[in-house]
Write a protein that holds these residues in place. Structure first.
Motif, PDB file in Angstrom:
ATOM      1  N   LEU A 278       0.801  -1.224   0.000  1.00  0.00           N
ATOM      2  CA  LEU A 278       0.000   0.000   0.000  1.00  0.00           C
ATOM      3  C   LEU A 278       0.836   1.276   0.000  1.00  0.00           C
ATOM      4  O   LEU A 278       0.434   2.280  -0.589  1.00  0.00           O
ATOM      5  CB  LEU A 278      -0.936   0.008   1.213  1.00  0.00           C
ATOM      6  CG  LEU A 278      -2.011  -1.082   1.216  1.00  0.00           C
ATOM      7  CD1 LEU A 278      -2.835  -1.017   2.493  1.00  0.00           C
ATOM      8  CD2 LEU A 278      -2.925  -0.948   0.009  1.00  0.00           C
ATOM      9  N   TYR A 279       1.962   1.267   0.666  1.00  0.00           N
ATOM     10  CA  TYR A 279       2.731   2.498   0.838  1.00  0.00           C
ATOM     11  C   TYR A 279       3.845   2.672  -0.193  1.00  0.00           C
ATOM     12  O   TYR A 279       4.308   3.793  -0.407  1.00  0.00           O
ATOM     13  CB  TYR A 279       3.351   2.547   2.244  1.00  0.00           C
ATOM     14  CG  TYR A 279       2.364   2.291   3.335  1.00  0.00           C
ATOM     15  CD1 TYR A 279       1.405   3.239   3.691  1.00  0.00           C
ATOM     16  CD2 TYR A 279       2.352   1.075   4.017  1.00  0.00           C
ATOM     17  CE1 TYR A 279       0.483   2.998   4.691  1.00  0.00           C
ATOM     18  CE2 TYR A 279       1.438   0.823   5.022  1.00  0.00           C
ATOM     19  CZ  TYR A 279       0.504   1.788   5.351  1.00  0.00           C
ATOM     20  OH  TYR A 279      -0.415   1.532   6.338  1.00  0.00           O
ATOM     21  N   GLU A 280       4.296   1.565  -0.792  1.00  0.00           N
ATOM     22  CA  GLU A 280       5.421   1.642  -1.710  1.00  0.00           C
ATOM     23  C   GLU A 280       5.092   1.077  -3.092  1.00  0.00           C
ATOM     24  O   GLU A 280       5.259   1.750  -4.106  1.00  0.00           O
ATOM     25  CB  GLU A 280       6.616   0.880  -1.107  1.00  0.00           C
ATOM     26  CG  GLU A 280       7.112   1.527   0.175  1.00  0.00           C
ATOM     27  CD  GLU A 280       8.021   0.614   0.999  1.00  0.00           C
ATOM     28  OE1 GLU A 280       9.063   1.103   1.473  1.00  0.00           O
ATOM     29  OE2 GLU A 280       7.694  -0.579   1.176  1.00  0.00           O
ATOM     30  N   CYS A 281       4.618  -0.156  -3.133  1.00  0.00           N
ATOM     31  CA  CYS A 281       4.461  -0.836  -4.425  1.00  0.00           C
ATOM     32  C   CYS A 281       3.315  -0.267  -5.256  1.00  0.00           C
ATOM     33  O   CYS A 281       3.485  -0.022  -6.460  1.00  0.00           O
ATOM     34  CB  CYS A 281       4.272  -2.336  -4.211  1.00  0.00           C
ATOM     35  SG  CYS A 281       5.647  -3.104  -3.332  1.00  0.00           S
ATOM     36  N   ASN A 282       2.143  -0.067  -4.662  1.00  0.00           N
ATOM     37  CA  ASN A 282       1.010   0.458  -5.436  1.00  0.00           C
ATOM     38  C   ASN A 282       1.302   1.824  -6.058  1.00  0.00           C
ATOM     39  O   ASN A 282       1.088   2.015  -7.261  1.00  0.00           O
ATOM     40  CB  ASN A 282      -0.243   0.536  -4.563  1.00  0.00           C
ATOM     41  CG  ASN A 282      -1.111  -0.695  -4.673  1.00  0.00           C
ATOM     42  OD1 ASN A 282      -0.991  -1.477  -5.609  1.00  0.00           O
ATOM     43  ND2 ASN A 282      -1.998  -0.888  -3.709  1.00  0.00           N
ATOM     44  N   PRO A 283       1.770   2.805  -5.265  1.00  0.00           N
ATOM     45  CA  PRO A 283       2.030   4.110  -5.899  1.00  0.00           C
ATOM     46  C   PRO A 283       3.108   4.059  -6.965  1.00  0.00           C
ATOM     47  O   PRO A 283       2.978   4.683  -8.023  1.00  0.00           O
ATOM     48  CB  PRO A 283       2.432   5.009  -4.718  1.00  0.00           C
ATOM     49  CG  PRO A 283       2.710   4.095  -3.586  1.00  0.00           C
ATOM     50  CD  PRO A 283       1.914   2.871  -3.800  1.00  0.00           C
ATOM     51  N   MET A 284       4.176   3.286  -6.730  1.00  0.00           N
ATOM     52  CA  MET A 284       5.225   3.191  -7.734  1.00  0.00           C
ATOM     53  C   MET A 284       4.740   2.444  -8.977  1.00  0.00           C
ATOM     54  O   MET A 284       5.139   2.767 -10.105  1.00  0.00           O
ATOM     55  CB  MET A 284       6.459   2.495  -7.145  1.00  0.00           C
ATOM     56  CG  MET A 284       7.161   3.306  -6.070  1.00  0.00           C
ATOM     57  SD  MET A 284       7.499   5.022  -6.560  1.00  0.00           S
ATOM     58  CE  MET A 284       8.842   5.437  -5.455  1.00  0.00           C
ATOM     59  N   ALA A 285       3.873   1.453  -8.779  1.00  0.00           N
ATOM     60  CA  ALA A 285       3.304   0.736  -9.923  1.00  0.00           C
ATOM     61  C   ALA A 285       2.443   1.660 -10.775  1.00  0.00           C
ATOM     62  O   ALA A 285       2.480   1.609 -12.018  1.00  0.00           O
ATOM     63  CB  ALA A 285       2.482  -0.454  -9.430  1.00  0.00           C
ATOM     64  N   PHE A 286       1.643   2.511 -10.131  1.00  0.00           N
ATOM     65  CA  PHE A 286       0.799   3.464 -10.846  1.00  0.00           C
ATOM     66  C   PHE A 286       1.676   4.391 -11.686  1.00  0.00           C
ATOM     67  O   PHE A 286       1.408   4.646 -12.878  1.00  0.00           O
ATOM     68  CB  PHE A 286      -0.025   4.257  -9.833  1.00  0.00           C
ATOM     69  CG  PHE A 286      -1.151   5.078 -10.421  1.00  0.00           C
ATOM     70  CD1 PHE A 286      -1.590   4.908 -11.729  1.00  0.00           C
ATOM     71  CD2 PHE A 286      -1.787   6.044  -9.642  1.00  0.00           C
ATOM     72  CE1 PHE A 286      -2.633   5.672 -12.249  1.00  0.00           C
ATOM     73  CE2 PHE A 286      -2.825   6.809 -10.147  1.00  0.00           C
ATOM     74  CZ  PHE A 286      -3.242   6.627 -11.453  1.00  0.00           C
ATOM     75  N   LEU A 287       2.747   4.884 -11.080  1.00  0.00           N
ATOM     76  CA  LEU A 287       3.650   5.787 -11.783  1.00  0.00           C
ATOM     77  C   LEU A 287       4.319   5.105 -12.974  1.00  0.00           C
ATOM     78  O   LEU A 287       4.342   5.655 -14.077  1.00  0.00           O
ATOM     79  CB  LEU A 287       4.718   6.310 -10.816  1.00  0.00           C
ATOM     80  CG  LEU A 287       4.260   7.355  -9.805  1.00  0.00           C
ATOM     81  CD1 LEU A 287       5.229   7.426  -8.635  1.00  0.00           C
ATOM     82  CD2 LEU A 287       4.137   8.726 -10.461  1.00  0.00           C
ATOM     83  N   ILE A 288       4.868   3.911 -12.751  1.00  0.00           N
ATOM     84  CA  ILE A 288       5.623   3.275 -13.831  1.00  0.00           C
ATOM     85  C   ILE A 288       4.714   2.870 -14.978  1.00  0.00           C
ATOM     86  O   ILE A 288       5.097   2.959 -16.149  1.00  0.00           O
ATOM     87  CB  ILE A 288       6.437   2.062 -13.307  1.00  0.00           C
ATOM     88  CG1 ILE A 288       7.621   1.779 -14.240  1.00  0.00           C
ATOM     89  CG2 ILE A 288       5.577   0.828 -13.154  1.00  0.00           C
ATOM     90  CD1 ILE A 288       8.684   2.836 -14.264  1.00  0.00           C
ATOM     91  N   GLU A 289       3.483   2.447 -14.686  1.00  0.00           N
ATOM     92  CA  GLU A 289       2.552   2.104 -15.765  1.00  0.00           C
ATOM     93  C   GLU A 289       2.168   3.348 -16.559  1.00  0.00           C
ATOM     94  O   GLU A 289       2.066   3.302 -17.786  1.00  0.00           O
ATOM     95  CB  GLU A 289       1.315   1.410 -15.201  1.00  0.00           C
ATOM     96  CG  GLU A 289       1.567  -0.030 -14.769  1.00  0.00           C
ATOM     97  CD  GLU A 289       0.280  -0.810 -14.531  1.00  0.00           C
ATOM     98  OE1 GLU A 289      -0.809  -0.282 -14.862  1.00  0.00           O
ATOM     99  OE2 GLU A 289       0.361  -1.940 -14.025  1.00  0.00           O
ATOM    100  N   GLN A 290       1.968   4.457 -15.873  1.00  0.00           N
ATOM    101  CA  GLN A 290       1.643   5.694 -16.568  1.00  0.00           C
ATOM    102  C   GLN A 290       2.811   6.204 -17.411  1.00  0.00           C
ATOM    103  O   GLN A 290       2.618   6.945 -18.364  1.00  0.00           O
ATOM    104  CB  GLN A 290       1.220   6.763 -15.554  1.00  0.00           C
ATOM    105  CG  GLN A 290      -0.188   6.589 -15.019  1.00  0.00           C
ATOM    106  CD  GLN A 290      -1.230   6.771 -16.098  1.00  0.00           C
ATOM    107  OE1 GLN A 290      -1.198   7.753 -16.842  1.00  0.00           O
ATOM    108  NE2 GLN A 290      -2.164   5.831 -16.209  1.00  0.00           N
ATOM    109  N   ALA A 291       4.025   5.765 -17.050  1.00  0.00           N
ATOM    110  CA  ALA A 291       5.213   6.147 -17.817  1.00  0.00           C
ATOM    111  C   ALA A 291       5.545   5.128 -18.903  1.00  0.00           C
ATOM    112  O   ALA A 291       6.568   5.255 -19.584  1.00  0.00           O
ATOM    113  CB  ALA A 291       6.406   6.316 -16.883  1.00  0.00           C
ATOM    114  N   GLY A 292       4.692   4.096 -19.060  1.00  0.00           N
ATOM    115  CA  GLY A 292       4.909   3.115 -20.112  1.00  0.00           C
ATOM    116  C   GLY A 292       5.638   1.871 -19.677  1.00  0.00           C
ATOM    117  O   GLY A 292       6.003   1.036 -20.513  1.00  0.00           O
ATOM    118  N   GLY A 293       5.860   1.703 -18.360  1.00  0.00           N
ATOM    119  CA  GLY A 293       6.560   0.536 -17.847  1.00  0.00           C
ATOM    120  C   GLY A 293       5.624  -0.496 -17.254  1.00  0.00           C
ATOM    121  O   GLY A 293       4.432  -0.529 -17.557  1.00  0.00           O
ATOM    122  N   LYS A 294       6.160  -1.309 -16.375  1.00  0.00           N
ATOM    123  CA  LYS A 294       5.406  -2.436 -15.843  1.00  0.00           C
ATOM    124  C   LYS A 294       5.822  -2.707 -14.402  1.00  0.00           C
ATOM    125  O   LYS A 294       6.985  -2.502 -14.030  1.00  0.00           O
ATOM    126  CB  LYS A 294       5.663  -3.680 -16.703  1.00  0.00           C
ATOM    127  CG  LYS A 294       4.859  -4.914 -16.320  1.00  0.00           C
ATOM    128  CD  LYS A 294       5.083  -6.047 -17.315  1.00  0.00           C
ATOM    129  CE  LYS A 294       4.259  -7.284 -16.940  1.00  0.00           C
ATOM    130  NZ  LYS A 294       4.464  -8.394 -17.921  1.00  0.00           N
TER     131      LYS A 294
END
Length: 336
Positions: A278-294
Motif C-alpha cells: 500500500l505504501y510503496e508498491c502500489n504508488p510506484m506501480a501506478f507511476l511506472i505504468e503511466q510512464a509506459g513501464g510495468k
C-alpha cells in the motif's frame, strides 16, 4: 524569457481532467507539496541539528525508527489534517489508520496512504531519500467515520500517486492517471517548477537494481535472471549495469529516467518480500505504468492485488516493460 510553469499552475490547468473532484484533488496535492517542502528543509539541515540517528523505538514493521521518520510522519499528518478533503490517513510508521473526524472533514471523500521518509537510514551518510504517497476515493459513505476498507483497495483504484525525492535537487513526481510529470524545487523562490513533463521510461534499459547481498536467500528464478544480466552478449547489450542505492525512491527515480528494473523479491529472510503493497508498491506501480513501464510481484500485476491488511508485503519487480517481462520469464521457468 519565458519561465517554467509552477506545480500549482499545472494542477489548476489540468483540473479539467477531473471534473468529479471539484478542486479537492488539487488541494490535496498542494498539501503534500507544502509538507514536502517542510521535510526537505529539515533534511537539508539534518547534519547541523540533533535529528539524525535512531529515535530509540521501533515502528510497526519491527524496524528502528529514525528521528526524521518521526518528524516527517508528524509533519505530513498535521499538514493533511488541516485540509477538509481527506477523512483518514494510513502511514507506514503507524500500526493503525487515523480517522479525521473534525467538522471540516465531515464530507471528505479521500484517504491518503504515505511512506513519510523512505530510505531514512541513509540520511546519516547523505544519500538521497524520499516520500511516497497514494490517494484513493473512499468506498464508505461520506459523513461516516472512515473504515479500514477505505484503505484496502487494489492499486488500480488510485486517483493519484507520487513521490518526492530529496537529493542533489528536490523533485516532486506525480500522476493522476494522465501521464507522469516531474517538478524541481527552486529553494530561492520556494516553488516547484515543471522540469520533466510527460516522463516516459524506456522499454528496455541497461540497469538492474537489486540487493545482491541477499543472493543466497533469493528464489532460483531471480538468481538465474541476475546471472543472465551479468552474461557477456553484445547482441543484447549485456552485461547490464548493477546500480543499487537502497532508497526505493532514489532507485526508482534513476531507472525511470534512464531505463532499468528494480527488484525486491521474496526470500528466506523476507518470505513475502520486504516492500509494502500500500505504501510503496502500489504508488510506484501506478507511476511506472503511466510512464509506459510495468510492475508485478513476479507473476501478477501489482495494481490488481487485493490487499488484506495495512502493512501487507509483496515481492516487487518494477521498471522497463521488457526487463520485467524477462524477469517474469525466468520465474515461470524456475518455479519456487
Amino acid at each position: 524569457m519565458e519561465r517554467h510553469i509552477t506545480l500549482g499552475e499545472f494542477i489548476i490547468q489540468n483540473q479539467k481532467d477531473f471534473p468529479y473532484a471539484k478542486g479537492e484533488l488539487s488541494a490535496l496535492l498542494s498539501s503534500i507539496r507544502l509538507a514536502g517542502k517542510m521535510v526537505n528543509q529539515e533534511i537539508n539541515k539534518a547534519g547541523l541539528a540533533n535529528i539524525i540517528g535512531a529515535a530509540g523505538v521501533e515502528n510497526v514493521q519491527g524496524e528502528a525508527q529514525q528521528k526524521l521518520d518521526v518528524l516527517a510522519n508528524d509533519m505530513f499528518i498535521s499538514t493533511l489534517r488541516k485540509r477538509g478533503e481527506i477523512c483518514g490517513l494510513a502511514s507506514e510508521e503507524m500500526e493503525e489508520h487515523i480517522v479525521f473526524n473534525e467538522d471540516i472533514h465531515s464530507n471528505a471523500r479521500y484517504v491518503v496512504l504515505i511512506d513519510p521518509l523512505d530510505g531514512s537510514s541513509n540520511i546519516d551518510v547523505n544519500v538521497s531519500v524520499g516520500t511516497i504517497f497514494s490517494i484513493f476515493r473512499r468506498v464508505s459513505e461520506p459523513g461516516t467515520p472512515v473504515t479500514l476498507e477505505d484503505f484496502l483497495q487494489p492499486g488500480h483504484k488510485q486517483v493519484a500517486a507520487g513521490y518526492l525525492v530529496y537529493g542533489t535537487s528536490t523533485m516532486l513526481v506525480y500522476t493522476t492517471g494522465n501521464g507522469v510529470h516531474g517538478f524541481t524545487y527552486d529553494p530561492g523562490i520556494g516553488s516547484f517548477f515543471l522540469s520533466h513533463p510527460n516522463m516516459r521510461v524506456k522499454e528496455n534499459g541497461k540497469i538492474y537494481s537489486i540487493n545482491e547481498g541477499n543472493y543466497v536467500h533469493m528464489p532460483e528464478g531471480v538468481k538465474k535472471y541476475i546471472k543472465w544480466c551479468q552474461e557477456l552478449d553484445p547482441a543484447t547489450g549485456r552485461p547490464l549495469t548493477s546500480r543499487y542505492i537502497g532508497s526505493l525512491v532514489a532507485d526508482f527515480h534513476r531507472n525511470l529516467l534512464k531505463g532499468g528494473i528494480y527488484i525486491y523479491p521474496k526470500g528466506t529472510k523476507a518470505p513475502k518480500g520486504k516492500l509494502r503493497l500500500l505504501y510503496e508498491c502500489n504508488p510506484m506501480a501506478f507511476l511506472i505504468e503511466q510512464a509506459g513501464g510495468k510492475a508485478s510481484d513476479g507473476h501478477t500485476r501489482i495494481m490488481d492485488i487485493l490487499p488484506t491488511e495495512l502493512h501487507e508485503r509483496v515481492p516487487f519487480f518494477c521498471g522497463s516493460s521488457e526487463m520485467v517481462d524477462k524477469a517474469e520469464e525466468f520465474l515461470r521457468e524456475y518455479k519456487d
